[in-house]
Design a protein around this motif. Structure first.
Motif, short mmCIF file in Angstrom:
data_model
loop_
_atom_site.label_atom_id
_atom_site.label_comp_id
_atom_site.label_asym_id
_atom_site.label_seq_id
_atom_site.Cartn_x
_atom_site.Cartn_y
_atom_site.Cartn_z
N ASP A 300 -0.19 -3.80 3.03
CA ASP A 300 -0.05 -2.51 2.34
C ASP A 300 -0.60 -1.34 3.13
O ASP A 300 -0.32 -0.18 2.78
N ILE A 301 -1.40 -1.60 4.16
CA ILE A 301 -2.00 -0.49 4.91
C ILE A 301 -1.52 -0.43 6.35
O ILE A 301 -2.07 0.30 7.17
N ARG A 302 -0.46 -1.18 6.66
CA ARG A 302 0.07 -1.14 8.03
C ARG A 302 0.71 0.21 8.34
O ARG A 302 0.93 0.53 9.51
N TRP A 303 1.04 1.02 7.31
CA TRP A 303 1.58 2.35 7.56
C TRP A 303 0.55 3.24 8.24
O TRP A 303 0.90 4.18 8.94
N VAL A 304 -0.75 2.94 8.03
CA VAL A 304 -1.81 3.68 8.70
C VAL A 304 -1.95 3.22 10.15
O VAL A 304 -2.06 4.04 11.07
N TYR A 305 -1.92 1.90 10.35
CA TYR A 305 -2.13 1.33 11.70
C TYR A 305 -1.27 0.07 11.81
O TYR A 305 -1.66 -1.01 11.33
N PRO A 306 -0.08 0.17 12.41
CA PRO A 306 0.88 -0.93 12.40
C PRO A 306 0.40 -2.21 13.07
O PRO A 306 0.99 -3.27 12.85
N ARG A 307 -0.65 -2.15 13.89
CA ARG A 307 -1.12 -3.36 14.58
C ARG A 307 -1.91 -4.30 13.65
O ARG A 307 -2.22 -5.42 14.03
N ILE A 308 -2.20 -3.83 12.45
CA ILE A 308 -2.84 -4.73 11.49
C ILE A 308 -1.86 -5.83 11.11
O ILE A 308 -0.69 -5.55 10.80
N PRO A 309 -2.27 -7.10 11.11
CA PRO A 309 -1.34 -8.20 10.80
C PRO A 309 -0.81 -8.12 9.37
O PRO A 309 -1.45 -7.56 8.48
N GLU A 310 0.37 -8.68 9.17
CA GLU A 310 0.97 -8.73 7.84
C GLU A 310 0.15 -9.59 6.89
O GLU A 310 -0.01 -9.26 5.72
N LYS A 311 -0.37 -10.70 7.40
CA LYS A 311 -1.06 -11.67 6.55
C LYS A 311 -2.55 -11.36 6.51
O LYS A 311 -3.24 -11.44 7.53
N GLY A 312 -3.03 -11.00 5.33
CA GLY A 312 -4.45 -10.72 5.19
C GLY A 312 -4.76 -10.02 3.88
O GLY A 312 -3.90 -9.35 3.31
N SER A 313 -6.00 -10.19 3.40
CA SER A 313 -6.42 -9.53 2.16
C SER A 313 -7.94 -9.60 2.07
O SER A 313 -8.60 -10.31 2.83
N GLY A 314 -8.49 -8.84 1.11
CA GLY A 314 -9.93 -8.85 0.91
C GLY A 314 -10.40 -7.65 0.15
O GLY A 314 -9.61 -6.95 -0.51
N VAL A 315 -11.69 -7.36 0.25
CA VAL A 315 -12.29 -6.17 -0.36
C VAL A 315 -13.14 -5.48 0.71
O VAL A 315 -13.72 -6.13 1.59
N LEU A 316 -13.22 -4.15 0.64
CA LEU A 316 -14.03 -3.41 1.60
C LEU A 316 -14.12 -1.94 1.20
O LEU A 316 -13.30 -1.44 0.43
N ASP A 317 -15.12 -1.26 1.77
CA ASP A 317 -15.20 0.20 1.77
C ASP A 317 -14.72 0.68 3.13
O ASP A 317 -15.25 0.25 4.16
N PHE A 318 -13.74 1.57 3.13
CA PHE A 318 -13.08 1.95 4.38
C PHE A 318 -13.19 3.44 4.60
O PHE A 318 -12.97 4.25 3.69
N ALA A 319 -13.53 3.82 5.85
CA ALA A 319 -13.58 5.23 6.25
C ALA A 319 -12.75 5.41 7.51
O ALA A 319 -12.81 4.58 8.42
N MET A 320 -11.98 6.47 7.54
CA MET A 320 -11.16 6.76 8.72
C MET A 320 -11.22 8.24 9.02
O MET A 320 -11.13 9.08 8.11
N ASP A 321 -11.40 8.58 10.29
CA ASP A 321 -11.38 9.97 10.73
C ASP A 321 -10.46 10.09 11.94
O ASP A 321 -10.73 9.48 12.98
N TRP A 322 -9.38 10.85 11.77
CA TRP A 322 -8.54 11.23 12.90
C TRP A 322 -8.85 12.70 13.20
O TRP A 322 -8.50 13.58 12.42
N VAL A 323 -9.49 12.95 14.31
CA VAL A 323 -9.81 14.32 14.71
C VAL A 323 -9.38 14.49 16.15
O VAL A 323 -9.97 13.89 17.06
N GLY A 324 -8.35 15.29 16.37
CA GLY A 324 -7.84 15.45 17.73
C GLY A 324 -7.35 14.12 18.28
O GLY A 324 -6.56 13.41 17.64
N ASP A 325 -7.83 13.75 19.46
CA ASP A 325 -7.44 12.49 20.09
C ASP A 325 -8.39 11.35 19.76
O ASP A 325 -8.27 10.26 20.32
#
Length: 404
Positions: A300-325
């Motif tokens: 469900d989150i491969r749209w953010v980063y396509p290199r994440i594998p299709e098979k996987g699940s779990g729970v987590l707190d996630f933070a992402m920062d895209w700033v410039g490069d």
């Protein structure tokens, strides 16, 4: 005097009857609605720099209306809005005050294109300018300075956003050419097209079904626009595939011409429940996300980063920062399975030209070095194998502190 008074009252009654018949004729007959349609189109046309068409108008015009086959383009015919129908209720007071303040609004199959060329302004600002040039200087048009919809419904909508894109201004020569080549290549994340004076990036959102208790597009009392979303589903393509399948989205969103931000929004994807805050800036592509996934599926989150594998699940707190490069990803309180690997703990990684690990303290079993290299291509493992154990990591590949 009595006869004169009776005649006067009779004359008033006749006038009232005539006015009433005129209003009923104007608001409840096809002929009357056609006259209103022509006047609405003429009024909008006179307050715009575009081309406006409405096929027909139905309904009791004293309380509301349904406009059918709506088409709005810029002066060259480039699309802005097309809708099968638009229904709304209003008060006569709102119309006489030049305010667009509609209630119980329904848009059926709207197709909206927001377009801004490099160095230009958005098409809606060109089509409906908020001020006009006169001999005395700029003056407000009146129309378009107050636009508010309540209890709005969107049925099967489609939205395309074309916005300017260019590499960072600090890049010149070969570096700039390399960035453009990379973004146009298979590893690029944006859908780009060459246009006059540069490039545009394209984001598309399909099959939008939504209910919005409040949509405030223009109000002099507020600097930002606002949308309260009670429910929303769509297929989202903000970047190249894979797309995001949004089953449900609930939250409050503020936005301007260049940014959108939200707090405590809740989203349900096919196999994930997400909750959090974020901000996205259209022109710079900067994005911040603070999410709690419980559960979250990697597919469900491969749209953010396509290199994440299709098979996987779990729970987590996630933070992402895209700033410039620079891209920063932080996962905390994670309990995640990816393919055959199981990981718990915290992980932080910063990607620029190289990678840096930080705030990393994880336990893992069945972690294949090939999986690490697939997710983070900048990482090159000196040995191949399956890892199990624990590790605290700080640093980059050339200078990495390991307690494991």
């Amino acid at each position: 005097m009595r006869r004169g008074l009776i005649r006067f009252l009779a004359a008033i009654a006749i006038v009232i009857v005539i006015v009433g018949v005129g209003i009923l004729t104007l608001t409840n007959t096809d002929w009357g609605r056609e006259q209103v349609r022509r006047r609405i189109v003429s009024m909008l046309q006179n307050n715009s720099h575009g081309i406006i068409k409405i096929g027909s108008v139905s309904g009791n015009l004293l309380k509301g209306f349904t406009a059918h086959d709506i088409i709005i383009t810029d002066s060259s015919g480039a699309p802005f809005v097309k809708a099968e129908s638009a229904t709304a209720r209003y008060t006569l007071g709102s119309l006489t005050s030049s305010r667009i303040d509609f209630d119980d609004v329904t848009l059926v199959r709207p197709v909206i294109v927001l377009d801004r060329m490099p160095g230009g302004i958005w098409n809606y600002d060109r089509i409906f300018p908020r001020d006009t040039l006169t001999r005395e200087g700029k003056k407000k048009t009146g129309w378009g300075t107050w636009i508010r919809f309540t209890d709005a419904t969107i049925v099967d909508g489609d939205l395309t956003i074309n916005s300017p894109w260019e590499p960072k201004a600090s890049l010149t020569g070969a570096e700039r050419t390399d960035v453009i080549r990379t973004e146009l290549g298979p590893e690029g994340r944006f859908v780009l097209k060459k246009v006059a004076n540069g490039y545009q990036k394209i984001a598309r959102f399909h099959h939008i079904d939504a209910k919005l208790p409040l949509l405030r597009l223009e109000d002099p009392a507020y600097k930002a626009r606002h949308a309260d979303v009670a429910s929303l589903s769509m297929l989202a393509e903000p970047f190249r595939p894979p797309l995001a399948v949004v089953k449900s989205l609930v939250g409050s969103f503020d936005f301007t011409n260049d940014s959108v931000w939200w707090k405590d929004a809740r989203a349900r994807l096919p196999n994930s429940n997400l909750r959090g805050s974020g901000r996205y800036t259209v022109e710079s592509n900067d994005m911040t996300l603070r999410l709690r996934g419980d559960p979250v599926a990697s597919s469900d989150i491969r749209w953010v980063y396509p290199r994440i594998p299709e098979k996987g699940s779990g729970v987590l707190d996630f933070a992402m920062d895209w700033v410039g490069d620079t891209s920063v990803y932080v996962a905390k309180n994670a309990d995640v399975r990816l393919e055959n690997a199981h990981m718990t703990g915290d992980l932080g990684i910063t990607l620029v030209e190289d990678f840096t690990l930080h705030d990393t303290n994880i336990r893992f079993t069945g972690l294949d070095t090939k999986l690490i290299e697939h997710i983070f291509p900048l990482v090159k493992s000196p040995r191949s194998g399956i890892l199990s154990g624990r590790a605290k990591l700080e640093g980059n590949q050339k200078n990495l502190a390991v307690d494991g």
